[in-house]
Write a protein that holds these residues in place. Sequence first.
Motif, PDB file in Angstrom:
ATOM      1  N   GLN A 368       0.846  -1.201   0.000  1.00 13.39           N
ATOM      2  CA  GLN A 368       0.000   0.000   0.000  1.00 13.39           C
ATOM      3  C   GLN A 368       0.877   1.245   0.000  1.00 13.39           C
ATOM      4  OE1 GLN A 368      -3.063  -0.139   3.036  1.00 13.39           O
ATOM      5  NE2 GLN A 368      -3.813  -2.106   2.342  1.00 13.39           N
ATOM      6  N   ARG A 369       1.934   1.201   0.797  1.00 15.08           N
ATOM      7  CA  ARG A 369       2.824   2.359   0.881  1.00 15.08           C
ATOM      8  C   ARG A 369       3.472   2.650  -0.468  1.00 15.08           C
ATOM      9  NH1 ARG A 369       5.860   0.586   5.017  1.00 15.08           N
ATOM     10  NH2 ARG A 369       4.251   1.123   6.503  1.00 15.08           N
ATOM     11  N   ALA A 370       3.772   1.594  -1.180  1.00 22.86           N
ATOM     12  CA  ALA A 370       4.422   1.765  -2.483  1.00 22.86           C
ATOM     13  C   ALA A 370       3.409   2.084  -3.587  1.00 22.86           C
ATOM     14  CB  ALA A 370       5.196   0.499  -2.825  1.00 22.86           C
ATOM     15  N   GLY A 371       2.136   2.210  -3.231  1.00 19.25           N
ATOM     16  CA  GLY A 371       1.106   2.532  -4.234  1.00 19.25           C
ATOM     17  C   GLY A 371       0.881   1.394  -5.207  1.00 19.25           C
ATOM     18  N   ARG A 372       1.131   0.163  -4.768  1.00 16.13           N
ATOM     19  CA  ARG A 372       1.022  -0.967  -5.691  1.00 16.13           C
ATOM     20  C   ARG A 372      -0.301  -1.714  -5.578  1.00 16.13           C
ATOM     21  NH1 ARG A 372       6.045  -4.570  -4.700  1.00 16.13           N
ATOM     22  NH2 ARG A 372       4.929  -5.893  -6.173  1.00 16.13           N
ATOM     23  N   VAL A 373      -1.200  -1.272  -4.683  1.00 13.90           N
ATOM     24  CA  VAL A 373      -2.465  -2.001  -4.530  1.00 13.90           C
ATOM     25  C   VAL A 373      -3.545  -1.355  -5.405  1.00 13.90           C
ATOM     26  CG1 VAL A 373      -4.258  -2.729  -2.910  1.00 13.90           C
ATOM     27  CG2 VAL A 373      -1.859  -2.745  -2.213  1.00 13.90           C
ATOM     28  N   LEU A 374      -4.222  -2.175  -6.194  1.00 19.24           N
ATOM     29  CA  LEU A 374      -5.282  -1.668  -7.079  1.00 19.24           C
ATOM     30  C   LEU A 374      -6.649  -1.881  -6.424  1.00 19.24           C
ATOM     31  CD1 LEU A 374      -2.834  -2.242  -9.067  1.00 19.24           C
ATOM     32  CD2 LEU A 374      -4.567  -2.407 -10.834  1.00 19.24           C
ATOM     33  N   PRO A 375      -7.555  -0.915  -6.642  1.00 18.36           N
ATOM     34  CA  PRO A 375      -8.853  -1.007  -5.939  1.00 18.36           C
ATOM     35  C   PRO A 375      -9.868  -1.923  -6.615  1.00 18.36           C
ATOM     36  CG  PRO A 375      -8.716   1.040  -7.188  1.00 18.36           C
ATOM     37  CD  PRO A 375      -7.427   0.322  -7.435  1.00 18.36           C
ATOM     38  N   PHE A 376      -9.477  -3.149  -6.915  1.00 20.05           N
ATOM     39  CA  PHE A 376     -10.448  -4.097  -7.469  1.00 20.05           C
ATOM     40  C   PHE A 376     -11.577  -4.323  -6.462  1.00 20.05           C
ATOM     41  CE2 PHE A 376      -6.970  -5.548 -10.193  1.00 20.05           C
ATOM     42  CZ  PHE A 376      -7.657  -5.671 -11.389  1.00 20.05           C
ATOM     43  N   PRO A 377     -12.804  -4.423  -6.906  1.00 23.08           N
ATOM     44  CA  PRO A 377     -13.876  -4.768  -5.965  1.00 23.08           C
ATOM     45  C   PRO A 377     -13.554  -6.101  -5.285  1.00 23.08           C
ATOM     46  CG  PRO A 377     -14.791  -4.138  -8.092  1.00 23.08           C
ATOM     47  CD  PRO A 377     -13.307  -4.228  -8.271  1.00 23.08           C
ATOM     48  N   ALA A 502      -6.938   1.618   3.448  1.00 25.36           N
ATOM     49  CA  ALA A 502      -7.475   1.786   4.808  1.00 25.36           C
ATOM     50  C   ALA A 502      -6.514   1.243   5.871  1.00 25.36           C
ATOM     51  CB  ALA A 502      -8.826   1.084   4.915  1.00 25.36           C
ATOM     52  N   TYR A 503      -5.899   0.132   5.604  1.00 25.54           N
ATOM     53  CA  TYR A 503      -4.984  -0.497   6.580  1.00 25.54           C
ATOM     54  C   TYR A 503      -3.803   0.444   6.837  1.00 25.54           C
ATOM     55  CZ  TYR A 503      -1.813  -4.303   8.239  1.00 25.54           C
ATOM     56  OH  TYR A 503      -0.945  -5.106   8.933  1.00 25.54           O
ATOM     57  N   LEU A 504      -3.235   0.966   5.778  1.00 22.90           N
ATOM     58  CA  LEU A 504      -2.088   1.877   5.916  1.00 22.90           C
ATOM     59  C   LEU A 504      -2.487   3.129   6.687  1.00 22.90           C
ATOM     60  CD1 LEU A 504       0.852   2.493   5.075  1.00 22.90           C
ATOM     61  CD2 LEU A 504      -0.060   3.556   3.010  1.00 22.90           C
ATOM     62  N   LYS A 505      -3.652   3.675   6.345  1.00 23.86           N
ATOM     63  CA  LYS A 505      -4.101   4.907   7.004  1.00 23.86           C
ATOM     64  C   LYS A 505      -4.292   4.681   8.499  1.00 23.86           C
ATOM     65  CE  LYS A 505      -6.321   6.837   2.946  1.00 23.86           C
ATOM     66  NZ  LYS A 505      -7.602   6.971   2.241  1.00 23.86           N
ATOM     67  N   ALA A 506      -4.768   3.499   8.859  1.00 23.82           N
ATOM     68  CA  ALA A 506      -4.983   3.213  10.275  1.00 23.82           C
ATOM     69  C   ALA A 506      -3.659   3.023  11.008  1.00 23.82           C
ATOM     70  CB  ALA A 506      -5.836   1.962  10.426  1.00 23.82           C
ATOM     71  N   HIS A 507      -2.610   2.710  10.266  1.00 25.75           N
ATOM     72  CA  HIS A 507      -1.328   2.407  10.902  1.00 25.75           C
ATOM     73  C   HIS A 507      -0.344   3.547  10.939  1.00 25.75           C
ATOM     74  CE1 HIS A 507      -0.774  -1.801  12.147  1.00 25.75           C
ATOM     75  NE2 HIS A 507      -1.994  -1.843  11.636  1.00 25.75           N
ATOM     76  N   GLU A 508      -0.502   4.492  10.035  1.00 28.47           N
ATOM     77  CA  GLU A 508       0.472   5.580   9.984  1.00 28.47           C
ATOM     78  C   GLU A 508      -0.252   6.899  10.104  1.00 28.47           C
ATOM     79  OE1 GLU A 508       2.861   5.279   6.531  1.00 28.47           O
ATOM     80  OE2 GLU A 508       3.747   3.386   7.166  1.00 28.47           O
ATOM     81  N   PRO A 509       0.198   7.756  10.998  1.00 32.54           N
ATOM     82  CA  PRO A 509      -0.435   9.062  11.107  1.00 32.54           C
ATOM     83  C   PRO A 509      -0.346   9.823   9.792  1.00 32.54           C
ATOM     84  CG  PRO A 509       1.435   8.838  12.630  1.00 32.54           C
ATOM     85  CD  PRO A 509       1.365   7.589  11.834  1.00 32.54           C
ATOM     86  N   ALA A 510      -1.336  10.670   9.558  1.00 32.64           N
ATOM     87  CA  ALA A 510      -1.341  11.455   8.318  1.00 32.64           C
ATOM     88  C   ALA A 510      -0.036  12.222   8.206  1.00 32.64           C
ATOM     89  CB  ALA A 510      -2.513  12.418   8.329  1.00 32.64           C
ATOM     90  N   GLY A 511       0.457  12.386   7.008  1.00 31.53           N
ATOM     91  CA  GLY A 511       1.661  13.176   6.789  1.00 31.53           C
ATOM     92  C   GLY A 511       2.928  12.350   6.886  1.00 31.53           C
ATOM     93  N   SER A 512       2.794  11.084   7.286  1.00 34.78           N
ATOM     94  CA  SER A 512       4.021  10.298   7.415  1.00 34.78           C
ATOM     95  C   SER A 512       4.078   9.193   6.363  1.00 34.78           C
ATOM     96  CB  SER A 512       4.096   9.675   8.805  1.00 34.78           C
ATOM     97  OG  SER A 512       3.006   8.800   8.954  1.00 34.78           O
ATOM     98  N   ARG A 513       3.255   9.345   5.328  1.00 32.22           N
ATOM     99  CA  ARG A 513       3.145   8.277   4.324  1.00 32.22           C
ATOM    100  C   ARG A 513       4.438   8.008   3.576  1.00 32.22           C
ATOM    101  NH1 ARG A 513      -2.173   9.066   4.343  1.00 32.22           N
ATOM    102  NH2 ARG A 513      -2.271   8.295   6.428  1.00 32.22           N
ATOM    103  N   GLU A 514       5.323   9.044   3.560  1.00 32.73           N
ATOM    104  CA  GLU A 514       6.520   8.850   2.759  1.00 32.73           C
ATOM    105  C   GLU A 514       7.537   7.934   3.448  1.00 32.73           C
ATOM    106  OE1 GLU A 514       7.178  12.096   5.525  1.00 32.73           O
ATOM    107  OE2 GLU A 514       5.565  11.524   4.189  1.00 32.73           O
ATOM    108  N   ARG A 515       7.236   7.551   4.723  1.00 36.68           N
ATOM    109  CA  ARG A 515       8.193   6.702   5.420  1.00 36.68           C
ATOM    110  C   ARG A 515       8.357   5.372   4.695  1.00 36.68           C
ATOM    111  NH1 ARG A 515       6.380   6.964  11.558  1.00 36.68           N
ATOM    112  NH2 ARG A 515       4.611   5.940  10.620  1.00 36.68           N
ATOM    113  N   ARG A 516       9.556   4.837   4.770  1.00 37.19           N
ATOM    114  CA  ARG A 516       9.807   3.628   3.998  1.00 37.19           C
ATOM    115  C   ARG A 516       9.785   2.400   4.887  1.00 37.19           C
ATOM    116  NH1 ARG A 516      10.555   3.977  -0.862  1.00 37.19           N
ATOM    117  NH2 ARG A 516      11.579   1.970  -0.927  1.00 37.19           N
TER     118      ARG A 516
END
Length: 541
Positions: A368-377, A502-516
Amino acid sequence: MRKLKIGVVDLVSKGPTKALYARVMNANLASIMPQVVAVWCEAEGHDVTHVCYTGFENLVEELPADVDLVFIGAFTEAAQTAYALSHLFRSRGAVTALGGPHARCFPEDAVNYFDYVFGFTDRTVLRDVLTDCAPHRPRGLHVAAARQPLSLPGVRERWKFIEPTLRKAPALKLVPMLASLGCPYTCSFCIDATVPYQALDPDVLKDDLRFLLTKHRRPNVGWHDPNFGVRFDETLGAIEEAVPPGSIGFAAESSLSILTEPHLARLRKNGFAALLPGIESWYELGNKSKTGARTGMKKVVEVSEHVNTILRYIPYVQTNFVLGLDSDEGEEPFELTKRFVDLTPGAFPGFSLLSAFGRAAPLNLQYQRAGRVLPFPFHFLDNNRAMNVRPQNYPWRDFYDHVIGLTKHTFSWPAIAKRFHATKATMPRWLNGIRAVSSEGFGRLRHYSELRRRLETDAEVGAFFGQSTSALPGFYEEQVKRDLGPLWNWLPEGALSHDHHAYLKAHEPAGSRERRYADHPAPLFPVAPPMPPVSLDAPSA
Ligand code: B12
Ligand code: SF4
């Protein structure tokens, strides 16, 4: 506590079907937990109707008209079906609850459609919900035990619900059982990678096997353990103590490291007729297959010899692979799998496309962090109809070319014939044949080929896979509509899409998405299980 009328629905099928394979097999895929929930609800003094939905029932007719509370057990592939059903039952005044793999993996989404969404479930959590039993809308409550339950009702207690389910299976009748929960291995893509191994009470197991012999002439048991036989001597010892060797037929998923030759001899003696070892990859997870650091062709030869040995003891073997792992690159992994298929003609290869099931695995945060998840139903997330993780080392078209090549090779007529001759027992022979020519072999080939064509010709599909839009191509929407049948009309608005981060958002505070990923080892990944009940009243940051 007032006496409730409770419905428990086990969704094995995601819509009406007429398929022969579904008629023969679906009832054998029933889940244990809905039966457990039914037993526990009755023990709390409520009236319970349990239905295993195999695609042939009319659920509205099977549950009482004035049902107070409806539990639905669902895989993610049946999420849209479950959402539609919840909508329907809520419209009739019922409170609804969701449990099972989908609820464990995507609770943030499920709370929009259910009053209760269950994570790990034990009797205490269930009792609390029965006592509360109230609508929680627009967002439901997420409830979860801190860990897997220490004990579960066995077959004797669940029989009342098992028997009517198995009556729907015309030939083979598999009784679902568990000897353990969790797994000591840590395969990064797996939902049990972080769930500690725990054996269940061997006395319950023994009693259940003895009980079964009083019910069926030669019963068959399907073990639902994530990895059967981790404590091999203990488990086999319990079986041997309980019933005469070979009086019950068994099927189990087990890792190659457990399936040594002495163990195989003991399994055969005790009636094990089908084993499903996971090979997963030619480059990773050597601990599981007992091949250690060996990779590539060396691993193929070694694993093939091992599986051929298994086939000398066990009539039916399915070998499981995951396609598209990050360690795969170029044509080599696919060619290696073809060599394996050639060298091991008696085994049925089960291929899964790499899939990220929300909170199922810590690795999903990385995707999710790498933007590799596609929103398939959700409807397509069954390990095959869609791969919702963009492959690391392949453009989509190349990837599907390789998948098509491998599927063609595996289910070519010469390969089917070779498999037929290499399989000695009658039932496995025909089962392999049917699987090859039905939805699994030919069906998937048709699906992959159509998708590959659309990647070239359908602009909507191209843009969706290219992640330049998250607008769902009509091609996919049409399929959901068709599969859901009359339930399509009950699908709540917006329920076809979900927040795939959603999983990533619940785990990382907003603004820290660039963390690796590499910067944040263990503490960032306490993972869903055991997941504290999260408050989903406020939108997740
Ligand atoms: C056994 C098993 C099977 C068996 C039995 C399936 C069944 N109907 O139960 C078979 C081989 C048939 C199977 C098939 C498939 N499986 Co499977 N299977 C498993 C496995 C190994 C164990 C699940 C299990 O029973 N655990 C024991 C129970 C007691 O624990 P639990 O599942 O964690 O459940 C807890 C809670 O979730 C809750 N709970 C569970 N159900 C319910 C229901 C209610 C009403 C409530 C209130 C609570 C509740 O209580 C439990 C105790 O805490 C898991 C992997 C794993 N390691 O967990 C995959 C897994 C569940 N399978 C998976 C998949 C994708 C499939 C298939 C789609 C594969 C395919 N392409 O064919 C099919 C779907 C079959 C179907 N539609 O029924 C995924 C599901 C992911 C998802 N979110 O949907 C998993 C997680 C594997 C993975 N890829 O990571 N599977
Ligand atoms: S061995 Fe199987 S059950 Fe265990 S972690 Fe690996 S994939 Fe999951």
